[in-house]
Write a protein that holds these residues in place. Sequence first.
Motif, PDB file in Angstrom:
ATOM      1  N   ASN A 280     -25.340  -1.016   3.026  1.00  0.00           N
ATOM      2  CA  ASN A 280     -24.871  -2.074   3.910  1.00  0.00           C
ATOM      3  C   ASN A 280     -25.860  -3.238   3.851  1.00  0.00           C
ATOM      4  O   ASN A 280     -25.478  -4.396   3.765  1.00  0.00           O
ATOM      5  N   ASN A 281     -27.133  -2.904   3.921  1.00  0.00           N
ATOM      6  CA  ASN A 281     -28.172  -3.907   3.794  1.00  0.00           C
ATOM      7  C   ASN A 281     -29.466  -3.258   3.327  1.00  0.00           C
ATOM      8  O   ASN A 281     -29.575  -2.019   3.305  1.00  0.00           O
TER       9      ASN A 281
ATOM     10  N   ARG B 230     -28.361  -8.659   3.359  1.00  0.00           N
ATOM     11  CA  ARG B 230     -27.102  -7.922   3.340  1.00  0.00           C
ATOM     12  C   ARG B 230     -26.647  -7.677   1.905  1.00  0.00           C
ATOM     13  O   ARG B 230     -27.059  -8.383   0.981  1.00  0.00           O
TER      14      ARG B 230
ATOM     15  N   GLN C 257     -30.164   0.700   4.243  1.00  0.00           N
ATOM     16  CA  GLN C 257     -29.259   1.132   5.310  1.00  0.00           C
ATOM     17  C   GLN C 257     -27.902   1.420   4.703  1.00  0.00           C
ATOM     18  O   GLN C 257     -27.250   0.538   4.138  1.00  0.00           O
TER      19      GLN C 257
ATOM     20  N   GLU D 128     -26.300   3.965  11.323  1.00  0.00           N
ATOM     21  CA  GLU D 128     -27.258   2.902  10.996  1.00  0.00           C
ATOM     22  C   GLU D 128     -28.609   3.450  10.563  1.00  0.00           C
ATOM     23  O   GLU D 128     -29.637   2.802  10.744  1.00  0.00           O
TER      24      GLU D 128
END
Lengths: 111, 112
Positions: free
Chosen positions: B30-31, B50, B92, B98
């Motif tokens: 995700n990032n 990101r 992540q 998360e």
Amino acid sequence: SQTIHQWPATLVQPVGSPLSLECTVEGTSNPNLYWYRQAAGRGLQLLFYSVGIGQISSEVPQNLSASRPQDRQFILSSKKLLLSDSGFYLCAWTKTAREQYFGPGTRLTVT
Amino acid sequence: SQQGEEDPQALSIQEGENATMNCSYKTSINNLQWYRQNSGRGLVHLILIRSNEREKHSGRLRVTLDTSKKSSSLLITASRAADTASYFCAAQEWGGSEKLVFGKGTKLTVNP
């Protein structure tokens, strides 16, 4: 503003003794909470995470357990410590899919 | 499992020089985040990039992300002695937890 507390800061425990490390977060609600362990000179290993009260996910099967009795309280425990449990334990929280905020850590030495 | 892998493991430079640290990861993310840790302390978040971004700047920090190579780099320009610390990348993953997967870090020493 949000703050995260961990205690104790340092701990020396004999092999076979129990362990309880506490982490609390202030200034936010329903955070995701994480416990990491860092061996000397190494990166962080995720041990447990929690997305809500009573919800615990374990990443690495081992001698430790975690609990979240309240929304902003995260506890790391062991019934009998091993020498290999020595390390630097860090608690962290996040609210969204963004950065995590870390506590000051607890240095655990098992003798 | 540890996903991020930084290199070099240790880097020693003179004040005023630039420091570049690299990180590789294994799965879709995700990032990608970079953190700093002073000796014996908690981690401090530096910058997040990101998965749909290629470059990001924050002060003297520049981060790049190449998702095709699953790699990222952190550049600290005009380094200072106060930049001496360990730097970690953290990937992540997608999903509701998360959670971050950290690399082993690069220990940066900036000599005055």
